[in-house]
Scaffold this active site. Structure first.
Site, mmCIF file in Angstrom:
data_model
loop_
_atom_site.group_PDB
_atom_site.id
_atom_site.type_symbol
_atom_site.label_atom_id
_atom_site.label_comp_id
_atom_site.label_asym_id
_atom_site.label_seq_id
_atom_site.Cartn_x
_atom_site.Cartn_y
_atom_site.Cartn_z
ATOM 1 N N ARG A 27 -8.479 -2.860 -2.442
ATOM 2 C CA ARG A 27 -9.277 -4.000 -1.982
ATOM 3 C C ARG A 27 -8.499 -5.256 -2.307
ATOM 4 N NH1 ARG A 27 -13.422 -4.382 1.228
ATOM 5 N NH2 ARG A 27 -14.328 -6.127 0.086
ATOM 6 N N HIS A 84 2.925 -1.879 -7.217
ATOM 7 C CA HIS A 84 3.099 -1.912 -5.763
ATOM 8 C C HIS A 84 4.262 -1.003 -5.391
ATOM 9 C CE1 HIS A 84 2.872 -3.522 -1.722
ATOM 10 N NE2 HIS A 84 4.180 -3.591 -1.741
HETATM 11 C C1 GRF Z 1 0.410 3.938 -5.424
HETATM 12 O O1 GRF Z 1 1.502 4.169 -4.587
HETATM 13 C C2 GRF Z 1 0.370 2.506 -5.851
HETATM 14 O O2 GRF Z 1 1.618 1.932 -5.991
HETATM 15 C C3 GRF Z 1 -0.367 1.862 -4.707
HETATM 16 O O3 GRF Z 1 -1.329 2.789 -4.316
HETATM 17 C C4 GRF Z 1 -0.912 4.098 -4.674
HETATM 18 C C5 GRF Z 1 -1.983 4.660 -5.534
HETATM 19 O O4 GRF Z 1 -1.759 5.988 -5.878
HETATM 20 N N1 GRF Z 1 -0.881 0.574 -5.104
HETATM 21 P P1 GRF Z 1 -2.616 6.668 -7.038
HETATM 22 O O5 GRF Z 1 -4.081 6.507 -6.657
HETATM 23 O O6 GRF Z 1 -2.288 5.988 -8.322
HETATM 24 O O7 GRF Z 1 -2.205 8.105 -7.017
#
Ligand code: GRF
Length: 218
Positions: free
Chosen positions: A91, A109
Site C-alpha cells: 500500500r 525494495h
Molecule cells: C519483496 O520482494 C520486497 O522487496 C517487496 O515485496 C516483496 C515482498 O516479499 N517490497 P515477502 O512478502 O517479504 O516474501
C-alpha cells in the site's frame, strides 16, 4: 530492548527472515506485532506460530487513504514500537503517515534504487538488459522509493534469466540485508545526516556482495 512492528501484505518471507534472525539471537530486538492490510496474507500464520501478536486492518473498509493511514498509525502506536518495518506492504502510505514516522520507518525494495522504483522491478530490469540488479533497504520518505539508503545487495543478471529466476536471486539477497540493516539499527549504528545514512561499522563483517554507505568504510 528496542521493539519493531512489521507491516506485511502477503507471504511475508522478509518478515520470516527477520523473525528467524530474532529467534537465533542475531537480531537484538523484540517484534511487538505484525500487522497486515490483508486477512489472507500468508505471513500472518507464520508470525502467529512464532508467538508474535498479529492483527489485520483491511484497507478496503476505509473510504479514503487518509482514513486508513490514520487507523493504521493508531494500531501501530498502540504497540509503541521504536521502528516500523515495511516488509512487502503493498500500500502506498500518505505523507502524513510517513512524516509521523520520520526516521522510524524502513522499507525494502527489490531493485538497486534509484533504479526501478515502483512495481515490476525484475521485469523492467530484464527489459533494460542490466547486468547487475539487487535490493535496497532504505528509510521511507514521502517520495516513493526514494529515501536515504541504508544497505544494498547486488546480484548478477545471467543469460537465460526470467522474471522468476531473477526475483528468487534478489529475494535471497533481501533475506540477508534486511536483518543486517535492522541489526545496525538495533545496535544504534545508523545515523541519518543531511538526508544520507552513516553506519558505524567495520566492513570486516559485511559480505562483499553487500554495498553499504561509504561512511561505513571508516
Ligand atoms: C519483496 O520482494 C520486497 O522487496 C517487496 O515485496 C516483496 C515482498 O516479499 N517490497 P515477502 O512478502 O517479504 O516474501
Amino acid at each position: 530492548m528496542k521493539s519493531i512492528v512489521i507491516l506485511i501484505s502477503g507471504r511475508g518471507s522478509n518478515m520470516t527472515a527477520l523473525l528467524d534472525a530474532v529467534a537465533s539471537g542475531e537480531l537484538p530486538l523484540r517484534v511487538a506485532a505484525v500487522i497486515s492490510n490483508r486477512a489472507d496474507a500468508g505471513g500472518l500464520a507464520v508470525a502467529a506460530a512464532a508467538g508474535v501478536p498479529t492483527c489485520v486492518l483491511e484497507h478496503r473498509g476505509f473510504v479514503s487513504r487518509a482514513d486508513f493511514d490514520a487507523a493504521l498509525a493508531e494500531r501501530i502506536d498502540a504497540f509503541a514500537p521504536d521502528l516500523v518495518v515495511l516488509a512487502g506492504f503493498l500500500r502506498i502510505l500518505g505523507d502524513d503517515f510517513v512524516n509521523h514516522y520520520a526516521g522510524r520507518l524502513f522499507n525494502i525494495h527489490p531493485s538497486l534504487l534509484p533504479a526501478f522504483p515502483g512495481l515490476n522491478t525484475h521485469r523492467r530490469a530484464l527489459a533494460e538488459g542490466v547486468r547487475v540488479h539487487g535490493c535496497t533497504v532504505h528509510f521511507v520518505t514521502p517520495a516513493l522509493d526514494h529515501g536515504p539508503i541504508i544497505v544494498q545487495a547486488a546480484v548478477p543478471v545471467v543469460d537465460g534469466d526470467d522474471e522468476d529466476s531473477l526475483a528468487a536471486r534478489v529475494l535471497a539477497a533481501e533475506h540477508r540485508v534486511y536483518p543486517l540493516a535492522l541489526r545496525w539499527w538495533a545496535e544504534g549504528r545508523l545515523h541519518l545526516e543531511s538526508g544520507r545514512v552513516r553506519v558505524d561499522s567495520s566492513l570486516a563483517a559485511v559480505p562483499p556482495t553487500l554495498i553499504v554507505p561509504a561512511a561505513a568504510r571508516t
